[in-house]
Design an enzyme around this catalytic site. Structure first.
Site, PDB file in Angstrom:
ATOM      1  CG  HIS A 122       0.357   8.992   0.532  1.00  0.00           C
ATOM      2  ND1 HIS A 122       0.960   8.168   1.466  1.00  0.00           N
ATOM      3  CD2 HIS A 122       0.274   8.270  -0.612  1.00  0.00           C
ATOM      4  CE1 HIS A 122       1.231   7.006   0.909  1.00  0.00           C
ATOM      5  NE2 HIS A 122       0.810   7.032  -0.351  1.00  0.00           N
ATOM      6  CB  CYS A 123       4.193  11.933  -3.018  1.00  0.00           C
ATOM      7  SG  CYS A 123       4.708  12.171  -4.737  1.00  0.00           S
ATOM      8  N   PRO A 124       1.873   9.765  -4.551  1.00  0.00           N
ATOM      9  CG  PRO A 124       0.373  10.071  -6.309  1.00  0.00           C
ATOM     10  CD  PRO A 124       0.856  10.714  -5.050  1.00  0.00           C
ATOM     11  CG  ASN A 130       4.059   3.186  -2.735  1.00  0.00           C
ATOM     12  OD1 ASN A 130       2.931   3.450  -2.335  1.00  0.00           O
ATOM     13  ND2 ASN A 130       4.592   1.980  -2.602  1.00  0.00           N
ATOM     14  CG  ASN A 131       7.381   7.126   1.949  1.00  0.00           C
ATOM     15  OD1 ASN A 131       6.607   6.865   2.867  1.00  0.00           O
ATOM     16  ND2 ASN A 131       8.685   7.228   2.136  1.00  0.00           N
TER      17      ASN A 131
END
Length: 367
Positions: free
Chosen positions: A155-157, A160-161
Site C-alpha cells: 500500500h503506497c501512501p 493513496n492506493n
C-alpha cells in the site's frame, strides 16, 4: 448512534489525511513546472533553439509522468472473483463448527476446485476472516483498504492506493517516468545552476528557482533510482514486495522463486506481450490476477494441473501462448530424488497414495 457517528467522522478524517502525500507531490510537480517552463526556459534560456528543444522534451516527460501517476492513483485494485468467496451456506457451516478438523475439512472442500497452490506457513488454506473468502495465490488483505487485493505488492501512501495486479505496471511506469523527469530537469538545469554560483545569472528571482529546482530534481533522482532499481529486480524475479520479505509457502515449504519463470516471461506477466503497449500506462498485464503459473516440481495433487482461468495469449504473433504450469527448475531438481514429487513414469497407484496425504490445515489470517 454516537459511536457510529464518531466512527464515520474518524473514517472521513482518515480519508482526508491519506490524500496529504498526493497533494504534497502535486504541489512539488506544479512548482517544478512553473520553475522550469517560466523561470528557466522562458526567462533564463536565451538561445531560441535550446529553448524550443527543452520545452518540447520537458512536456513529453511531464505528460508521461502525469499520465502514469494518474493511472496508479485512480485505478482501483482488483479483488478476488466470486468463486473464492464463501457461499452463505458455507459461512454458516464454518461459523457453527469448532476450530478443528471439521473447519479444516470445510475449507479443504471449498478450495479443492480452486486454482490455489500456496498455503500459510503452517500448511493451512489461506483464508480471510474479514472478507470471508479463500485467498487466491499472491492475494493479501490490506489493512488500509480493508479488503483483499489481488497480487498485492504494497500500500503506497504516495499514491493513496494499493499497488497490485491491476496497477503494478502503472506504478512501474510512474517510477520510470518520474525518474526520467527528474534526471532531465537536473541535466538541463546544471549549467544554469553553475552560473548561479559564478554570478553568471542576473540577480532575479529566477536564480533561486533554478537553484532549488536542481537540488530537488537531484535528490528525487537518487531516491527514485534506488526504488525503481529495486522494483526492476522484483519484476525480473517475479516477486512482490511482500513476497520479497516473506517467501510464499507451498505444500513442500516456502519458496521465494516459486512463481519465477525466467526474466522474459516474468517481464511479460507485468507488461504483456505487445511491445507497443510497454511504455504506455495502458493495462496489458497477463492473466486474471487470481491464478499464476509456477515453476514447482511437486504440484498439489488436489489441484488442477494448470491454473483455471489463466490463458495469456501472444496477440502480436496471432497465436496462443500458454505458460508451462510446472516447468522443472534446476535448483529444484533435488526434489525428484527426495521423493517429494511424482513423475509420469510412476504407476497410478503411487500417484493415488501421494494424493491422499495432506498437511493439517487451520484457519490462519494473514495481513
Amino acid at each position: 448512534m454516537a459511536p457510529s457517528g464518531s466512527g464515520s467522522i474518524k473514517r472521513s478524517c482518515q480519508r482526508v489525511l491519506y490524500w496529504i502525500p498526493v497533494v504534497f507531490i502535486t504541489i512539488i510537480v506544479a512548482w517544478s513546472y512553473y520553475a522550469y517552463v517560466v523561470q528557466l526556459c522562458i526567462e533564463s534560456v536565451e538561445n531560441i533553439g535550446e529553448k524550443i528543444v527543452c520545452l518540447l522534451a520537458y512536456h513529453l516527460f511531464f505528460f508521461m509522468f502525469t499520465w502514469a501517476y494518474w493511472q496508479t492513483i485512480f485505478t482501483k485494485p482488483m479483488n478476488p472473483l466470486k468463486e473464492f468467496h464463501l457461499s452463505y451456506a458455507d459461512k454458516e457451516l464454518l461459523e457453527r463448527e469448532d476450530r478443528g478438523e471439521s473447519q479444516q475439512e470445510i475449507l479443504r472442500r471449498i478450495a479443492k476446485d480452486l486454482p490455489i497452490y500456496t498455503r500459510t506457513m503452517s500448511g493451512a488454506i489461506r483464508y480471510c476472516d474479514r472478507c470471508q473468502l479463500v485467498k487466491p495465490d499472491r492475494c493479501h488483505h490490506c489493512s488500509v483498504c480493508d479488503k483483499c487485493i489481488l497480487k498485492m505488492d504494497h500500500h503506497c501512501p504516495w499514491v493513496n492506493n494499493c499497488v497490485g495486479f491491476s496497477n503494478y505496471k502503472f506504478f512501474m511506469l510512474f517510477l520510470l517516468y518520474s525518474l526520467m523527469y527528474c534526471l532531465f530537469i537536473a541535466a538541463t538545469d546544471l549549467q544554469y545552476f553553475i552560473k548561479f554560483w559564478t554570478n553568471g545569472l542576473p540577480d532575479t528571482q529566477a536564480k533561486f528557482h533554478i537553484m532549488f529546482l536542481f537540488f530537488a530534481a537531484s535528490m528525487f533522482s537518487v531516491s527514485l533510482s534506488s526504488l525503481f532499481g529495486y522494483h526492476c529486480w522484483l519484476v525480473g524475479k517475479n516477486r512482490s514486495t511482500l513476497e520479497a520479505f516473506r517467501a510464499p509457502a507451498f505444500r513442500h515449504g516456502a519458496d521465494k522463486n516459486g512463481f519465477s519463470l525466467g526474466f522474459s516471461k516474468n517481464f511479460r506477466q507485468v507488461f504483456g506481450d505487445e511491445k507497443k503497449y510497454w511504455p504506455l500506462p495502458i493495462f496489458s498485464s497477463q492473466g486474471d490476477g487470481c491464478s499464476f503459473p509456477t515453476c514447482l516440481v511437486n504440484q498439489d495433487p488436489e489441484q488442477p494441473s494448470t491454473p483455471a482461468g489463466y490463458n495469456p495469449s501472444t496477440k502480436s504473433a496471432g497465436e496462443t501462448h500458454q505458460f508451462p504450469a510446472k516447468p522443472l527448475r534446476e535448483s529444484q531438481s533435488r526434489l525428484l530424488n527426495s521423493g517429494q514429487s511424482w513423475s509420469e513414469a510412476e504407476g497410478a497407484d503411487d500417484k493415488d497414495k501421494r494424493g491422499t496425504s495432506n498437511p493439517a490445515m487451520t484457519i490462519e489470517n494473514e495481513t
